[in-house]
Design a protein around this motif. Structure first.
Motif, PDB file in Angstrom:
ATOM      1  N   SER A  48      15.903  17.000   4.414  1.00 51.36           N
ATOM      2  CA  SER A  48      17.182  17.867   3.876  1.00 51.36           C
ATOM      3  C   SER A  48      18.126  17.404   4.755  1.00 51.36           C
ATOM      4  N   GLY A  49      18.095  16.455   5.735  1.00 53.41           N
ATOM      5  CA  GLY A  49      19.273  16.078   6.533  1.00 53.41           C
ATOM      6  C   GLY A  49      19.224  17.168   7.577  1.00 53.41           C
ATOM      7  N   GLY A  50      18.561  18.231   7.817  1.00 52.03           N
ATOM      8  CA  GLY A  50      18.291  19.014   9.156  1.00 52.03           C
ATOM      9  C   GLY A  50      18.497  18.272  10.313  1.00 52.03           C
ATOM     10  N   PHE A  51      17.499  17.343  10.218  1.00 47.37           N
ATOM     11  CA  PHE A  51      17.319  16.495  11.493  1.00 47.37           C
ATOM     12  C   PHE A  51      18.477  15.567  11.715  1.00 47.37           C
ATOM     13  N   GLY A  83       0.806  -1.204   0.066  1.00 43.98           N
ATOM     14  CA  GLY A  83      -0.109   0.076   0.222  1.00 43.98           C
ATOM     15  C   GLY A  83       0.836   1.297   0.044  1.00 43.98           C
ATOM     16  N   GLY A  84       2.182   1.166  -0.056  1.00 46.78           N
ATOM     17  CA  GLY A  84       2.931   2.279  -0.229  1.00 46.78           C
ATOM     18  C   GLY A  84       2.789   2.958  -1.466  1.00 46.78           C
ATOM     19  N   ARG A  85       2.671   4.255  -1.421  1.00 46.15           N
ATOM     20  CA  ARG A  85       2.650   5.006  -2.574  1.00 46.15           C
ATOM     21  C   ARG A  85       3.576   6.269  -2.724  1.00 46.15           C
ATOM     22  N   LEU A  86       4.253   6.711  -1.861  1.00 51.92           N
ATOM     23  CA  LEU A  86       5.169   7.981  -1.638  1.00 51.92           C
ATOM     24  C   LEU A  86       6.088   7.379  -0.643  1.00 51.92           C
ATOM     25  N   VAL A  87       7.450   7.562  -1.194  1.00 51.17           N
ATOM     26  CA  VAL A  87       8.519   6.866  -0.287  1.00 51.17           C
ATOM     27  C   VAL A  87       9.465   8.285   0.237  1.00 51.17           C
ATOM     28  N   LEU A  88      10.132   8.002   1.164  1.00 53.08           N
ATOM     29  CA  LEU A  88      11.066   9.005   1.692  1.00 53.08           C
ATOM     30  C   LEU A  88      12.416   8.676   1.441  1.00 53.08           C
ATOM     31  N   SER A  89      13.360   9.329   1.163  1.00 52.13           N
ATOM     32  CA  SER A  89      14.959   9.321   1.292  1.00 52.13           C
ATOM     33  C   SER A  89      15.572  10.365   1.902  1.00 52.13           C
ATOM     34  N   ASN A  90      16.843  10.184   1.987  1.00 52.51           N
ATOM     35  CA  ASN A  90      17.517  11.411   2.878  1.00 52.51           C
ATOM     36  C   ASN A  90      18.715  11.936   2.432  1.00 52.51           C
ATOM     37  N   THR A  91      18.678  13.252   2.026  1.00 57.96           N
ATOM     38  CA  THR A  91      19.841  13.932   1.654  1.00 57.96           C
ATOM     39  C   THR A  91      21.017  13.758   2.181  1.00 57.96           C
ATOM     40  N   TYR A  92      21.250  13.650   3.630  1.00 54.00           N
ATOM     41  CA  TYR A  92      22.422  13.491   4.343  1.00 54.00           C
ATOM     42  C   TYR A  92      23.075  11.991   3.864  1.00 54.00           C
TER      43      TYR A  92
END
Ligand SMILES: CO[C@@H]1O[C@H](CNc2nc3cc4c(=O)[nH]c(N)nc4cc3[nH]2)[C@H]2OC(C)(C)O[C@@H]12
Length: 370
Positions: A94-97, A54-63
């Protein structure tokens, strides 16, 4: 406008809304849970399996992608969608975290953040401009601004400084963000201080981003405090812009966030606990690696119709995990992602039928009793 939200329905008794989020890589329903694929993969899953759950939008990480394999390599591969073979929408944090989570390994100045790689200790320097270069090279549909996430707890003065810097950095991001097919979202900070949250929101709303992350939460504060921050913040958020509660969350936090008007969520929890052999079930969490399940031939969750629960027993999955067979954590991951997406589907249906509060009560009564 590469990303916009269309509100289809507002739930009668809460701030919850049913929406359609349009992106360059397709339209998704909101409220939405976005599986985390930090290093260009939702750990142990093929893209087809993520979709199947059911996943439709995934995250990735800049850092992480900047450090390995490098944003220039991903660009050379044709961008993140091509590189990871995901044809749906992608959002990059954005890698801020991440750089702020590095603790002593980083130095913050007005210009940016100097940090040492958690991999080899090498020195790097992130500025808003540099982060925008990385995110534009990666090519996600939604790119988060470079912000300063204040820790919890922190002095009010610290939260003020972090929100002011976040506003100045948001302006610097907006100034250099040129990619037309990518939406830049601002991130609201302000710690757990209602007046600071309002100030951060107003300063960022004045910049008219197409959507907003609510940052600085799910950083160790009590859940009730997070809900209070949302109760105070959401009424001043524009109706026609997506609200993305970053890093949230567990089933109860997802429901409570939707009730308060959140449209988008991401969290490592479902995939992370799956790799530790713990799964969500309708009766709460179950640690299938525990000895009590050695001869338990029932599915992990008897109410679940996911691939893992239709085909395998607790005993078998426990055996796989105990013997470090990779299939074990793949099956617990499939189940947890399916469980969370099924929860979001039920939440969206409850909004359609104006019975979200009843759904919350029914779900939590059983889930928390476990
Ligand atoms: C329940 O999972 C733990 O909780 C953290 C998720 N909580 C979180 N809050 C966030 C805030 C921000 C922010 O202010 N700005 C930007 N740019 N990104 C952010 C990302 C965030 N994610 C996970 O982080 C660790 C790894 C500590 O455990 C997980």
């Amino acid at each position: 406008m590469p990303v916009k939200i269309k509100i289809e329905k507002k739930e009668k008794h809460t701030r919850a809304r049913l929406g359609k989020l349009t992106t360059p890589h397709g339209e998704v329903e909101t409220p939405i849970f976005m599986p985390v694929g930090t290093q260009a993969t939702v750990k142990t899953m093929t893209p087809e399996e993520v979709k199947e759950t059911g996943g439709r939008l995934v995250l990735s990480n800049t850092y992480h992608l900047y450090l390995r394999p490098g944003h220039d390599l991903v660009k050379e591969a044709g961008g993140l969608h091509k590189f990871m073979n995901w044809d749906g929408p992608i959002l990059t944090d954005s890698g801020g975290f991440q750089v702020f989570s590095l603790g002593p390994l980083r130095t913050i100045t007005e210009e940016g953040v100097e940090f040492r790689s958690h991999i080899d200790g090498s020195k790097h320097f992130f500025t808003p401009e540099k982060v925008m270069e990385i995110e534009q090279a990666l090519g996600a549909d939604i790119a988060m601004a470079f912000d300063e996430c204040a820790p919890y707890p922190c002095e009010k003065e610290y939260a003020v400084a972090a929100l002011e810097r976040t506003t100045r950095w948001a302006e610097r991001c907006k100034r250099v963000h040129k990619r037309e097919d990518q939406a830049l979202f601002g991130i609201i900070q302000g710690g757990v201080f209602p007046d600071l949250r309002e100030r951060s929101a107003k300063e960022l709303l004045a910049m008219d981003f197409p959507g907003y992350g609510i940052g600085g939460l799910s950083v160790g504060e009590p859940k009730e405090l997070m809900y209070e921050v949302l109760d105070q913040l959401m009424p001043i958020m524009p109706e026609d812009k997506p609200r993305y509660l970053m890093g949230v969350g567990s089933p109860d936090c997802l429901i409570e966030g939707v009730v308060r008007g959140v449209d988008m969520f991401d969290c490592v929890l479902p995939t992370r606990i799956a790799r530790n052999g713990t799964v969500f079930t309708h009766n709460g969490k179950l640690t299938v690696r525990n000895a009590e399940y050695a001869r338990d031939f029932r599915p992990m969750d008897q109410q679940c119709d996911c691939y893992a629960c239709r085909n395998y027993s607790r005993a078998y999955i426990r055996h796989l995990i105990k013997t470090d067979e990779i299939l074990g954590i793949r099956l617990t991951t499939i189940h947890n992602l399916h469980f969370i997406q099924h929860l979001m589907q039920n939440i969206r249906q409850a909004i359609r039928e104006d019975r979200l509060l009843e759904y919350r009560e029914d779900f939590l009564k059983v889930f928390n009793a476990g």
